[in-house]
Design an enzyme around this catalytic site. Sequence first.
Site, PDB file in Angstrom:
ATOM      1  N   LYS A 117      -1.525   6.092  18.183  1.00  0.00           N
ATOM      2  CA  LYS A 117      -1.625   7.448  17.612  1.00  0.00           C
ATOM      3  C   LYS A 117      -1.493   8.506  18.689  1.00  0.00           C
ATOM      4  O   LYS A 117      -0.949   9.577  18.442  1.00  0.00           O
ATOM      5  CB  LYS A 117      -2.945   7.620  16.851  1.00  0.00           C
ATOM      6  N   LYS A 199       4.521  -2.788  10.871  1.00  0.00           N
ATOM      7  CA  LYS A 199       3.643  -2.834   9.690  1.00  0.00           C
ATOM      8  C   LYS A 199       4.046  -1.743   8.686  1.00  0.00           C
ATOM      9  O   LYS A 199       4.505  -0.669   9.093  1.00  0.00           O
ATOM     10  CB  LYS A 199       2.190  -2.731  10.169  1.00  0.00           C
ATOM     11  N   LYS A 202       2.084   4.408   5.567  1.00  0.00           N
ATOM     12  CA  LYS A 202       2.426   5.624   4.813  1.00  0.00           C
ATOM     13  C   LYS A 202       2.924   6.729   5.749  1.00  0.00           C
ATOM     14  O   LYS A 202       3.492   7.702   5.295  1.00  0.00           O
ATOM     15  CB  LYS A 202       1.263   6.101   3.942  1.00  0.00           C
TER      16      LYS A 202
HETATM   17  P1  TYM Z   1      -6.363   2.751   6.670  1.00  0.00           P
HETATM   18  O1  TYM Z   1      -6.720   3.929   5.850  1.00  0.00           O
HETATM   19  O2  TYM Z   1      -5.236   2.891   7.641  1.00  0.00           O
HETATM   20  O3  TYM Z   1      -6.043   1.507   5.762  1.00  0.00           O
HETATM   21  C1  TYM Z   1      -6.926   1.080   4.723  1.00  0.00           C
HETATM   22  C2  TYM Z   1      -6.902  -0.425   4.618  1.00  0.00           C
HETATM   23  O4  TYM Z   1      -5.565  -0.895   4.394  1.00  0.00           O
HETATM   24  C3  TYM Z   1      -5.242  -1.911   5.345  1.00  0.00           C
HETATM   25  N1  TYM Z   1      -3.797  -1.825   5.659  1.00  0.00           N
HETATM   26  C4  TYM Z   1      -2.945  -2.859   5.564  1.00  0.00           C
HETATM   27  N2  TYM Z   1      -3.137  -4.135   5.172  1.00  0.00           N
HETATM   28  C5  TYM Z   1      -2.040  -4.943   5.158  1.00  0.00           C
HETATM   29  N3  TYM Z   1      -0.795  -4.536   5.515  1.00  0.00           N
HETATM   30  C6  TYM Z   1      -0.559  -3.261   5.905  1.00  0.00           C
HETATM   31  N4  TYM Z   1       0.681  -2.872   6.218  1.00  0.00           N
HETATM   32  C7  TYM Z   1      -1.669  -2.356   5.940  1.00  0.00           C
HETATM   33  N5  TYM Z   1      -1.799  -1.047   6.263  1.00  0.00           N
HETATM   34  C8  TYM Z   1      -3.112  -0.740   6.093  1.00  0.00           C
HETATM   35  C9  TYM Z   1      -6.095  -1.580   6.564  1.00  0.00           C
HETATM   36  O5  TYM Z   1      -6.284  -2.709   7.390  1.00  0.00           O
HETATM   37  C10 TYM Z   1      -7.386  -1.114   5.913  1.00  0.00           C
HETATM   38  O6  TYM Z   1      -8.201  -2.220   5.572  1.00  0.00           O
HETATM   39  N6  TYM Z   1     -10.005   3.027  10.067  1.00  0.00           N
HETATM   40  C11 TYM Z   1      -9.644   2.564   8.751  1.00  0.00           C
HETATM   41  C12 TYM Z   1     -10.495   3.185   7.645  1.00  0.00           C
HETATM   42  C13 TYM Z   1     -11.961   3.008   7.852  1.00  0.00           C
HETATM   43  C14 TYM Z   1     -12.701   1.818   7.639  1.00  0.00           C
HETATM   44  C15 TYM Z   1     -14.064   2.176   7.924  1.00  0.00           C
HETATM   45  C16 TYM Z   1     -12.340   0.523   7.236  1.00  0.00           C
HETATM   46  C17 TYM Z   1     -12.822   3.989   8.218  1.00  0.00           C
HETATM   47  N7  TYM Z   1     -14.082   3.495   8.258  1.00  0.00           N
HETATM   48  C18 TYM Z   1     -15.056   1.221   7.788  1.00  0.00           C
HETATM   49  C19 TYM Z   1     -13.375  -0.422   7.112  1.00  0.00           C
HETATM   50  C20 TYM Z   1     -14.698  -0.065   7.396  1.00  0.00           C
HETATM   51  C21 TYM Z   1      -8.199   2.922   8.477  1.00  0.00           C
HETATM   52  O7  TYM Z   1      -7.661   3.806   9.078  1.00  0.00           O
HETATM   53  O8  TYM Z   1      -7.648   2.215   7.449  1.00  0.00           O
END
Ligand code: TYM
Length: 333
Positions: A117, A199, A202
Amino acid sequence: MCEQTQKKKVLSCIQPSGIPTLGNYLGALKNWVNMQEEYDCTFAVADLHAITVRQEPAKLRQQIYSMYALFLALGLDPEKSTLFIQSQVPAHSQLAWILSCYTQFGELSRMTQFKDKSARHADNINAGLFAYPALMAADILLYQPDFVPVGHDQKQHLEITRDIATRFNNLYGDVFTVPEPLIGKGGARVMSLADPTKKMSKSDENPNGYISLLDTKEDIIRKFKRAVTDSDAKICVAEGKHGINNLIDIYSVVMGISADETVKKFEGCGYGEFKLSVGEAVADCLSPVRERYNEYISDKKKLEDLSKMGAEKAYYASRKTMSKVMKKVGFVL
Ligand code: TYM
């Protein structure tokens, strides 16, 4: 003991940084829905995380409600689970500050998401982007969950959360449950349709690379038809066949079958036919979600009420941990 207290606890969150992709769905959201019966679940819209990159306020507000409406459309149930918006529970920011004082500069510097990032937003490498894992640790540890269902890309953040919890426990006694990540076998790493070595995300500049959960059937099928594959023309799981491996994984998880069964089913088929079948399966799975989403998003009052109710439940659930932490650290309650 009543049944509720015997259930193991689960927590997870998602950032409201746009409409979630098929990657978010297969890697995380789909599993959340399935866990609601067996576990005591807490799920949040992680809006505090979203401002680590610059957001337009009106758009962010709309995206937060949009994510909450999607929670409901996907089948997350505010009666069974705690569904809330992170910034409505101040304990997240409060605990994040405390935990950041127990997190080392060196550990944070190793986070691949920080490196990615900061390369993408070189003009805004702020302290929040750097300290992000301490906030994520706070989100988790506040609720003492046993399991955290996430996609593969969050594995490193879960590891640092476990390290922070263990460090804190070693200093002050058993304050935090050290949670286990739950990373599904299939769907944990959904790759871009335009570049299957990356990966699915969005924030991809090329909209053909990702499927948004609200894409129309036509868009979904068109994107799958254009999915980048290889010139080998054999449908099988193999090293280096990134595009086909990804399509097999997507089809298997959506249909609830194994990769072997998918390969068998499409034996002898051409890539064109396979891509169309994957597109149709995904479109059929997502179209009821889109319909329900349209109903929820048009009822703003309901979204406000339900998210406030969720925030209240989350506040009560987090109070005990928060006061324990304050006492241990030496603050006056
Ligand atoms: P975020 O918002 O980027 O994504 C949410 C969830 O989606 C999963 N994910 C994927 N899984 C499979 N293939 C992909 N291409 C893919 N892209 C995203 C992510 O692994 C995630 O599970 N930091 C986290 C949000 C967060 C969080 C937390 C998660 C904040 N606090 C506490 C768990 C516990 C994030 O940015 O996910």
